[in-house]
Design a protein around this motif. Structure first.
Motif, PDB file in Angstrom:
ATOM      1  N   PRO A1488      -2.169   3.325   2.778  1.00 35.44           N
ATOM      2  CA  PRO A1488      -0.801   3.356   3.216  1.00 35.44           C
ATOM      3  C   PRO A1488      -0.452   2.638   4.794  1.00 35.44           C
ATOM      4  CG  PRO A1488      -3.219   4.094   3.540  1.00 35.44           C
ATOM      5  CD  PRO A1488      -2.880   3.691   2.466  1.00 35.44           C
ATOM      6  N   ASP A1489       0.154   2.611   5.426  1.00 36.10           N
ATOM      7  CA  ASP A1489       0.944   1.524   6.008  1.00 36.10           C
ATOM      8  C   ASP A1489      -0.177   2.098   7.666  1.00 36.10           C
ATOM      9  OD1 ASP A1489       3.341   1.172   5.125  1.00 36.10           O
ATOM     10  OD2 ASP A1489       4.613   2.342   6.248  1.00 36.10           O
ATOM     11  N   ASN A1490      -0.819   2.859   8.145  1.00 33.78           N
ATOM     12  CA  ASN A1490      -1.086   2.929   8.880  1.00 33.78           C
ATOM     13  C   ASN A1490      -3.215   2.418   8.776  1.00 33.78           C
ATOM     14  OD1 ASN A1490      -2.312   4.204   6.905  1.00 33.78           O
ATOM     15  ND2 ASN A1490      -2.044   6.240   8.589  1.00 33.78           N
ATOM     16  N   LEU A1491      -3.402   1.507   7.881  1.00 30.04           N
ATOM     17  CA  LEU A1491      -4.566   0.980   7.157  1.00 30.04           C
ATOM     18  C   LEU A1491      -5.167  -0.115   8.397  1.00 30.04           C
ATOM     19  CD1 LEU A1491      -6.528   1.973   5.302  1.00 30.04           C
ATOM     20  CD2 LEU A1491      -5.767  -0.339   3.517  1.00 30.04           C
ATOM     21  N   GLU A1495     -10.282  -2.144   7.551  1.00 26.32           N
ATOM     22  CA  GLU A1495     -10.684  -0.768   6.237  1.00 26.32           C
ATOM     23  C   GLU A1495     -10.147  -1.590   5.403  1.00 26.32           C
ATOM     24  OE1 GLU A1495     -10.775   2.145   5.451  1.00 26.32           O
ATOM     25  OE2 GLU A1495     -11.849   3.004   7.223  1.00 26.32           O
ATOM     26  N   PHE A1496      -8.801  -2.186   5.171  1.00 20.48           N
ATOM     27  CA  PHE A1496      -8.318  -2.950   4.130  1.00 20.48           C
ATOM     28  C   PHE A1496      -9.497  -3.923   3.926  1.00 20.48           C
ATOM     29  CE2 PHE A1496      -5.880  -6.932   2.559  1.00 20.48           C
ATOM     30  CZ  PHE A1496      -4.744  -5.733   1.740  1.00 20.48           C
ATOM     31  N   ASP A1503     -13.655  -4.316  -3.965  1.00 19.02           N
ATOM     32  CA  ASP A1503     -13.749  -4.910  -5.282  1.00 19.02           C
ATOM     33  C   ASP A1503     -13.715  -5.859  -5.631  1.00 19.02           C
ATOM     34  OD1 ASP A1503     -11.052  -2.941  -4.722  1.00 19.02           O
ATOM     35  OD2 ASP A1503      -9.245  -4.782  -4.290  1.00 19.02           O
ATOM     36  N   VAL A1504     -14.070  -6.232  -4.909  1.00 17.99           N
ATOM     37  CA  VAL A1504     -15.278  -8.189  -4.754  1.00 17.99           C
ATOM     38  C   VAL A1504     -16.296  -7.510  -5.846  1.00 17.99           C
ATOM     39  CG1 VAL A1504     -16.807  -9.599  -3.631  1.00 17.99           C
ATOM     40  CG2 VAL A1504     -14.156  -9.052  -2.807  1.00 17.99           C
ATOM     41  N   MET A1554      -3.285 -10.658   1.639  1.00 13.65           N
ATOM     42  CA  MET A1554      -3.496 -11.696   0.205  1.00 13.65           C
ATOM     43  C   MET A1554      -4.113 -11.200  -0.246  1.00 13.65           C
ATOM     44  SD  MET A1554      -0.720 -12.868  -0.190  1.00 13.65           S
ATOM     45  CE  MET A1554      -1.136 -14.301  -1.513  1.00 13.65           C
ATOM     46  N   ARG A1555      -5.996 -10.354  -0.318  1.00 17.58           N
ATOM     47  CA  ARG A1555      -6.865 -10.783  -0.923  1.00 17.58           C
ATOM     48  C   ARG A1555      -7.463 -11.821  -0.882  1.00 17.58           C
ATOM     49  NH1 ARG A1555      -7.313  -5.837  -5.069  1.00 17.58           N
ATOM     50  NH2 ARG A1555      -5.764  -6.887  -6.583  1.00 17.58           N
TER      51      ARG A1555
END
Length: 1697
Positions: A1488-1491, A1495-1496, A1503-1504, A1554-1555
């Motif tokens: 979501p845009d408001n993240l 949070e990201f 994921d890691v 970019m993770r």
């Protein structure tokens, strides 16, 4: 002193001597011979006296000599001497000293004196003395003496004549007296044979004795003389008159009838001489007609009747008739006919008067009249003499009115012959138009149509004192005063009636007495001679027509009260007599006459005009005589004016004093002679009814008629005269009916029938008009019933049957009195002291009460009101003694209907309350059931809610009473039952009783429960509620009293039946909203439709039944069909639970819960150990399930039981009842399953249909039941069942909530909380899981199923379940109720489920079943959904939880999977896992845009974590893992290690988004496996090769893209991200090149080489790039390629150069 005493004799002798001396003295001078004779006489007497002792006899012997001197003295004709001599002779005679001879001499001497006309009176005296003192004078001497007297009668001297007449009479009497005396003397002797008759010669008297002969000769000559013939015996008669002769004949016949009756000679004279003589002498009278003189057409001049002879003849005839009718049958018949003829109107007045007097003489001799009747009327071919006499009198009286008699003003122009019909008299004269003015008549008189006849007082009652028959001195006919003949005829009529009636009544009474005495002596004696009866009947039949005609005419004409009274008395006594003799027609005729006279003239009373008399013409001697109907004369005093009682309103009618007088007679008749009235009661009562009506008498208490108030009849006018009479009349009327108690049964029935038919008429008249009805008959029926209470049985049925009809009459006043009468009679009957008393005479009591019951069929409320008031009074007065009458009384109380109105029901209910509070102990127990029924019917009536509720209270009181008096009631009922059973067996029928096989006391309870059961389904909610509560309370409180088998009936016939009814009614109840009742009563919205109200009932009932099952299970379980009952109960619970009403369904579940808490009989061994001393195990078994199964705290201690057990082993119940239990629980489980399936099955229809969605609390409750249920069925719970459970749990959770309840159930959106339903679902699964956990091995196969269930729930987090096709809105959008249904927030639930899954897996990963059933694969498959959605998940927490759960699960599951690799059980799991990783790591959803950046970064860390798991848990064990899987992992790492960008990122965010961290880790992992030097197995080499191939592929891609972008961007620098990536790739390539150099060539796959070489051109293309970093990296990458410039074929070929 007597003439023969010595003194008398002495005195006689002295007197005689003195007489003789006087005689000699007198004759001394003139008559010497006499003197001498006298003197010698003295000497003679002296001598006789001296010589004889019996001086008298001697004197008599010598009497001729003794008398001689005196006779000589008489011969001197010298008055003085003659007198002296006659005196002396008389003295001798009086001493009876005269001999026959002397007597003859004396007579001769007297005759001479007579011829010389001397001393006539003295002569008569002497003759008289001679003949009366002795009987010596006979024959010629006697006749001479008699002639002498006759001769003296005809002298010139009046005195002499009269004296002689008297003497003749006396002498004639003496002659006959002698004969009578003679007969007396010879009475004892043998009678001589009678002389031959038929000879008229006077010599035929030779057979007669002396005195008789004299009498015969004398009588014969008298006849001769009267007939003007010469005498045979009375020689010397010179003259004679007929009148004197007739008088003498009359006196003889009258005074000495027996002479003529006893001696044939005399009878002969009568027949042959007297009768012809009389008839001959009568002839002039017969032929004579008034008004025809000698100038008439008759040829010979007619001899006129001669009064003196005619009158004497009538006297003789009277005597003949009186004494000799038996001898002279024919002759008397003639005489009587003559008499009748003389009454003709054409005869002279005096003749008629004398004839009437003669008839009167006959009329006062009833015995004579009876003889006539026997001698004539009853003989065939004979004149009906008696009838003719009466009819003659009648027609004589009529003729007096109709013919204008001389001396009357001929005011009547009516034709003669008497055929005046009633209609002619209908013209009413005004008052005073009669002869004399209305009220001024002072003299008693008769007046009829203008003919006015005064009434004289002619004779004393009963004696015929004649006036004209006694006028023996009159020669000329006297003038008869007006009214004389009428008066005599009237007296004659009255005397006739009086005589006949009193005679016959006396004889009847005598006969009855004799019969009674004979009956006592010998009961079977034959009845009395019927002859007497025939005579009486003949007499009445002969005379009644004439009497009635005359009396009714006289009654009509009478103006005098006492005359009227006499006429009425006559009619009354005739009516009574006819009644006694059973002659109906005449009786009715007389009664009709009185009735007509009581009523106003021409009063329209049908019963009288149809009484077959009014227009009948009776023929009297050829004359036609009409029965006169009362004419409307005006000379009567009017005493009352009133309304006629007729259907058509006529004007008013007038009652006169005479009407009232007749009315009193009528009352008198009914009062005194009621027994003989028979069917004429009808006439009498009808008339009385009309009179009572006209007089305005109205009934009051007890049926007594009282003068009504003046208001009642405006047209009723009463004079003071009658006002004073009214109370008297009313009193007599009452007395009349009171006296009915003295009537015999038959007469009483006649009276009742008459009253009933009167009443019927009154009822008919009262139909259709609202005129006041006549209540006379009803009132009098009541009165009659009340006075005949002692024999009420015989009249009760007709009486009450009629009154019941009256009660149904539409006229209110009429039926009110009917009811008044019937209730008064019943009350009186019950309180009367009967013999035997009612308590011993049940039949009578029921008979009395029966009409009360019949009244229940009447629809009129006022009647029912009366009936119930009566019941109330009966209860208050006789309640204690009703006994067998109770069923009837209760029946009446209970006969209420809803159309009857409140007040009736209220009254009836009062009665019932009284019964329940006061009389239950006194009534027979058989009636208790009826009380229950009646109370129930009050509960069911819908007029008055309060009564219904109160009656339910009464039922509770009744049940209490049963409880308290249980033993007594049981005993009594069982006694009754035994009797009834026997009766039924005798008849060969089964016993007909509700709930029969149950014991009678139990039946009573069952009836009570059944009634309450009916009330539980009443249409009114309040009643249902009250009844339900009462019923369940009673069963709870008193159920223990019932026998176990009876419980069977309670369960099936009462409880289940009730449940059925309630269920049915609930399902059909109306859904319309009920408007608030009665204004001020508000109805709560939860009860505002019938359906909702029924719901409440259903709830109550179901709860009640369940509670009974719960509390009484130990008892019920012993019943054979407990299981069946259990099934039925469950069925009810099910249908309630599935009903579309939340209240009901929820309550059903509560009941379900309740029955699941049942206590199973003791199981736990420890409890038993405490109890069991050394009891054998068998016994222990039996103890658990023994008796009524109450837990073992029973009064009979264990010791007692043991004793029983060792005493009688047979009585043990079979062990093993627990088996039954499991069946019960399984049945319950099936029900639960059915409920669950039904209520969670989504609706099939479209969205537009109205659907019912079960409520959350319901579903929660449903699911909450499972754990309790499971405890009981755990033992047999199979996979099948688990699946079923799963379906329901799933369904339940899927149900949406209606928007209006959502605020109460849903948490506010921010909190992540479970709803109670969700909690319950998880709890249920938890219970199962725990059970499996501790359970046996075979239970564990259920684990996978549980996982499956939980995983389904986990899915809800991402795709909430659909409920059919219903549209649901998400809760967030459901504010303001835009949507009808709201889906729940399933996230918390799903998450909790997930936690449970992880938890459970943790415990069970190694279980065979879990491995076999691929649970891990399923978990991964399920988690793949939220993982794939990631940011698209409804809740962010979901995917985070999913990842963490996945990690946890894999950490446990992968090792297991590796172990089991060879088995292939996990083969399918690997692709799933690969998919899951891929979906998650490379999600399609955008954040979501408001993240926020933080949070990201946190998300990237997750994921890691996943990649790290791969590097630690999967890749190191690649040799145990399928190649494809490893390949996919490699390609994923590859994909991850390549930067992927999102065009939406801003430049600033670029680095973070970019993770990079993620890519880096991927690449590192990739490399780690690519360049692993530890390639120890082919498997590892395989992985390396895979990794290399992937890496090269990716490098190629990145480079190409870069070149492309470079060309497109021209002068613009490329994005930082891409630059970084290209640098990264270039570095990677150079690293790879290094690795390749180091690796053994044979280790490197040919494909790899090919790919590496293929990279080269692409690298070359990058040279044009403008970025210095890229350029330097590129240099490093290109450098190593020099080694591949020439393929190393071989060292030799290539060389170093």
């Amino acid at each position: 002193m007597s003439p023969s005493s010595p003194e008398a004799v002495k005195k006689l002798v002295e007197n005689m001597q003195a007489d003789l001396r006087s005689l000699s003295m007198e004759c001394k001078k003139k008559f010497p011979p006499v003197k001498e004779a006298a003197e010698s006489g003295i000497v003679k007497i002296k001598t006789i006296a001296a010589r004889n002792t019996d001086i008298l006899a001697a004197l008599k012997e010598n009497s001729s000599e003794v008398v001689q001197p005196f006779l000589m003295g008489c011969g001197t004709k010298e008055p003085k001497i003659t007198q002296l001599c006659l005196a002396a002779i008389q003295r001798l005679m009086s001493h009876e000293v005269v001999s026959e001879a002397a007597a003859g001499n004396i007579i001769n001497m007297l005759w001479q004196l007579m011829e010389n006309g001397l001393e006539e009176l003295k002569l008569l005296q002497t003759v008289l003395v001679l003949l009366t003192t002795n009987t010596i004078v006979h024959d010629e001497v006697l006749s001479k003496a008699i002639v002498l007297c006759f001769r003296l009668h005809f002298t010139k001297d009046n005195i002499t004549n009269n004296t002689a007449a008297a003497t003749v009479r006396q002498v004639v009497t003496v002659v006959f007296e002698r004969m009578v005396a003679e007969d007396e003397r010879f009475k004892g002797l043998m009678e001589e044979p009678p002389a031959v008759q038929g000879n008229s010669n006077r010599r035929s008297v030779s057979t007669l004795r002396p005195s008789a002969k004299d009498a015969y000769m004398l009588f014969q000559d008298l006849c001769q003389l009267v007939n003007a013939d010469a005498p045979y015996w009375l020689v010397g008669m010179t003259e004679m008159t007929r009148t004197f002769g007739l008088e003498l004949l009359e006196s003889v016949l009258n005074d000495f009838p027996e002479v003529f009756l006893q001696h044939q000679e005399f009878s002969f004279l009568l027949k042959e001489r007297v009768c012809p003589l009389v008839i001959k002498l009568f002839s002039p009278n017969i032929k004579f007609r008034q008004g025809c003189g000698s100038s008439s057409s008759s040829p010979a001049p007619v001899e006129k009747p001669y009064f003196p002879i005619c009158m004497r003849l009538l006297r003789v005839v009277s005597v003949l008739i009186k004494h000799f009718y038996s001898l002279l049958v024919t002759e008397c018949e003639i005489f009587l006919s003559l008499l009748v003829k003389f009454l003709d109107g054409e005869k002279p007045q005096w003749l008629r008067a004398v004839a009437v007097e003669s008839v009167h003489r006959l009329c006062v001799q009833p015995h004579l009249l009876r003889s006539f009747c026997q001698s004539y009327d009853m003989k065939q071919h004979s004149t009906k003499v008696f009838r003719d006499i009466v009819n003659a009198l009648g027609s004589f009286i009529q003729s007096l009115f109709i013919l204008p008699s001389a001396g009357n003003s001929s005011s009547s122009s009516t034709p003669a012959g008497g055929s005046v019909s009633a209609s002619q008299g209908s013209a009413q004269g005004g008052p005073g138009s009669g002869g004399a003015g209305g009220g001024l008549i002072t003299q008693a008189a008769f007046e009829y149509r203008g003919t006015w006849i005064p009434l004289m007082n002619v004779s004393v009652q009963g004696s015929a004192k004649a006036t004209y028959l006694e006028m023996l001195d009159k020669v000329e006919p006297p003038s008869i005063p007006e009214g004389y003949a009428m008066s005599v005829a009237f007296s004659a009529l009255l005397d006739l009636v009086r005589g006949i009636t009193s005679m016959i009544e006396r004889e009847i009474s005598k006969q009855e007495q004799e019969a009674a005495m004979r009956e006592e002596a010998e009961p079977a004696s034959p009845p009395q001679d019927p002859m007497a009866h025939e005579v009486w009947e003949e007499m009445v039949n002969a005379c009644w027509c004439g009497l009635l005609a005359a009396l009714s005419l006289l009654l009509d004409a009478s103006t005098d009260e006492s005359a009227t009274e006499n006429i009425l008395k006559a009619e009354l006594s005739m009516a009574s007599l006819c009644g006694r003799l059973g002659l109906v027609t005449p009786r009715d005729a007389f009664i009709t006459a009185i009735c007509k006279a009581s009523l106003p003239p021409h009063y329209a009373l049908t019963i009288l005009s149809t009484a077959n008399l009014s227009n009948k013409v009776y023929s009297i001697q050829g004359q036609s005589v009409q029965m006169v109907s009362p004419s409307s004369e005006s000379h009567q005093q009017v005493v009352a004016v009133g309304q006629p009682l007729t259907a058509q309103p006529q004007g008013t009618v007038v009652l006169t004093a005479k009407n009232i007088q007749c009315m009193r007679t009528l009352l008198n008749l009914a009062h005194c002679h009621g027994a003989y009235l028979g069917t004429s009661w009808q006439l009498v009562l009808a008339t009385l009814q009309h009179l009572v009506w006209i007089l305005g008498l109205k009934p009051s208490v007890g049926g007594v008629l009282k003068p009504g108030r003046a208001v009642e009849g405006p047209s009723t006018v009463l004079t003071t005269a009658v006002m004073t009479d009214l109370p008297v009349i009313s009193n007599i009327l009452s007395k009349l009916f009171e006296s009915s108690q003295y009537l015999d049964d038959v007469s009483l029935h006649h009276l009742i029938n008459a009253l009933c038919s009167l009443s019927m008429e009154a009822m008919e008249m009262a139909y259709g008009n609202n005129k006041e009805p006549s209540l006379f008959a009803v009132a009098k029926l009541l009165e009659t019933g009340l006075v005949n209470m002692d024999r009420i049985e015989i009249l009760w049925r007709p009486l009450t049957a009629h009154l019941l009809e009256v009660c149904q009459h539409p006229n209110a006043r009429m039926r009110e009195w009917g009811a008044e009468a019937i209730t008064s009679l019943i009350k009186a009957g019950l309180s009367f002291k009967h013999e035997p008393p009612l308590s011993k005479n049940q039949r009578l009591q029921l008979l009395l009460l029966n009409p009360l019951k019949e009244l229940s069929n009447v629809l009129h409320a006022d009647i029912r009101q009366k009936q119930l008031e009566c019941v109330l009074q009966i209860l208050q007065n006789q309640g204690d003694s009703l006994g067998p009458g109770w069923p009837l009384v209760l029946g009446v109380i209970g006969a209420i209907r809803n159309d009857q109105g409140e007040s009736l029901i209220r009254t009836a209910f009062q009665c019932l309350q009284l019964v329940v509070t006061d009389f239950l102990p006194t009534m027979p127990c058989m009636c208790l059931q009826i009380v229950v029924d009646v109370a129930g019917s009050f509960g069911l009536q819908n007029q008055e809610l309060n009564i219904s509720l109160t009656s339910i209270g009464l039922l509770w009181n009744i049940s209490d009473y049963f409880f308290q008096r249980g033993e007594a009631i049981t005993e009594e009922l069982e006694r009754e039952e035994a009797v009834l059973l026997k009766q039924a067996q005798d008849k060969g029928e089964p016993l007909n009783r509700p709930f029969h096989p149950a014991p009678p006391f139990d039946c009573l309870w069952l009836c009570l429960y059944a009634k309450l059961g009916e009330l539980c389904v009443d249409p009114r909610p309040a009643v249902r509620k009250s009844a339900g509560q009462t019923m369940f309370s009673t069963i709870a409180a008193h159920g223990t009293l019932l026998q176990p088998p009876t419980w069977n009936i309670v369960v099936w016939k009462v409880l289940f039946h009730l449940l059925d009814c309630v269920r049915k009614s609930s399902s059909t109840a109306d859904k319309e909203k009920i408007e608030s009742g009665g204004g001020n009563i508000l109805i709560h919205h939860s009860r505002d439709t019938a359906e909702k109200q029924w719901a409440e009932t259903w709830v109550l009932t179901l709860a009640g039944v369940a509670r009974i099952f719960n509390t009484r299970r130990y008892l019920l379980q012993q019943l054979g069909d407990f299981f069946k009952a259990w099934e039925v109960l469950l069925d009810h619970i099910q249908s309630a639970a599935l009903s579309k009403n939340n209240e009901v369904s929820l309550a059903a579940l509560k009941s379900f819960q309740e029955i699941l808490q049942l206590v199973t009989p003791i199981k736990d061994t420890d409890k038993l150990d405490a109890l069991a001393m050394d009891v054998s195990p068998v016994l222990m078994e039996s103890l658990q399930v023994s008796g009524p199964g109450r837990p073992l705290v029973r009064s009979d201690s264990l010791a007692e039981r043991l004793a029983q057990r060792y005493g009688a082993q047979a009585s043990l119940p079979p062990p093993g009842e627990e088996l039954d239990d499991s069946a019960l629980w399984w049945s319950a489980w099936n029900t639960w399953y059915r409920i669950g399936t039904e209520c969670t099955r989504p609706p099939s229809g479209g969205a537009d249909k109205l659907v019912f969605v079960p409520s959350q609390p319901f579903l929660t409750a449903l699911i909450q039941i499972f754990p309790a249920l499971y405890q009981h069925i755990a033992g047999g719970f199979s996979m099948e069942d688990l699946k079923k459970l799963g379906v329901i749990l799933y369904g339940a959770v899927s149900v949406p909530i209606s928007s209006d309840t959502s605020p109460f159930i849903l948490p506010s959106y921010t909190e992540a909380v479970l709803t109670s339903l969700q909690e319950a679902v998880l709890t249920a699964l938890d219970v199962l899981q725990k059970a499996i956990c501790v359970g046996s091995e075979n239970l564990q196969v259920m684990y996978p199923a549980i996982f499956e269930q939980l995983l389904l729930f986990v899915e809800f987090s991402c795709k909430p379940p659909q409920y059919g096709k219903m549209e649901t809105k998400h809760v967030a959008n459901a504010k303001y109720n835009q949507a009808e249904w709201v889906a729940l927030n399933y996230v918390p639930f799903a998450e909790r489920s997930l936690e449970v899954v992880v938890d459970l897996y943790h415990k069970t990963a190694c279980h065979k079943a879990v491995i076999n059933e691929k649970v891990l694969q399923n978990i991964i498959k399920t988690l793949r959904i939220p993982l794939g959605l990631k940011y698209a998940c409804p809740a962010e927490s979901t995917w985070k939880l999913a990842v963490s759960s996945l990690l946890k699960v894999l950490s446990i599951g992968l090792p297991v999977a590796r172990q089991q690799a060879s088995s292939g059980k996990f083969d399918t799991m690997w692709p799933e896992l690969a998919n899951a990783f891929e979906d998650f790591l490379f999600t399609k959803s955008t954040p979501p845009d408001n993240l926020s950046i933080q949070e990201f970064q946190r998300n990237e860390a997750v994921d890691v974590e996943v990649v790290q798991l791969i590097s630690t848990e999967i890749l190191p064990f690649a040799n145990f893992i399928p190649k494809e899987f490893v390949g996919r992992i490699m390609s994923m790492l590859n994909k991850g290690s390549i930067h992927s960008q999102s065009s939406s990122f801003t430049e600033a965010e670029m680095d973070i988004r970019m993770r990079e961290e993620f890519s880096k880790v991927c690449f590192e992992t990739l490399l780690q496996f690519s360049f692993s030097n530890k390639v120890s197995t082919p498997q590892e080499g395989y992985i390396s090769r895979m990794a290399l191939s992937v890496l090269l592929q990716r490098a190629q891609d990145v480079l190409r893209r870069y070149v492309e972008d470079q060309r497109l961007s021209g002068r613009c620098p490329l994005p930082r991200q891409q630059v970084t990536e290209i640098i990264f790739v270039l570095k990677a390539i150079s690293t790879l090149m290094d690795s390749l150099k180091k690796t053994q060539p044979e280790n490197v796959d040919v494909n790899v080489w090919a790919q590496v070489i293929a990279l080269y051109p692409t690298l070359v293309e990058c040279i044009t790039c403008s970025s210095p970093e890229v350029s330097s990296a590129l240099k490093d990458a290109l450098g190593p390629f020099k080694d591949f410039m020439q393929p190393p074929v071989s060292k030799v070929q290539n060389g170093e150069s």
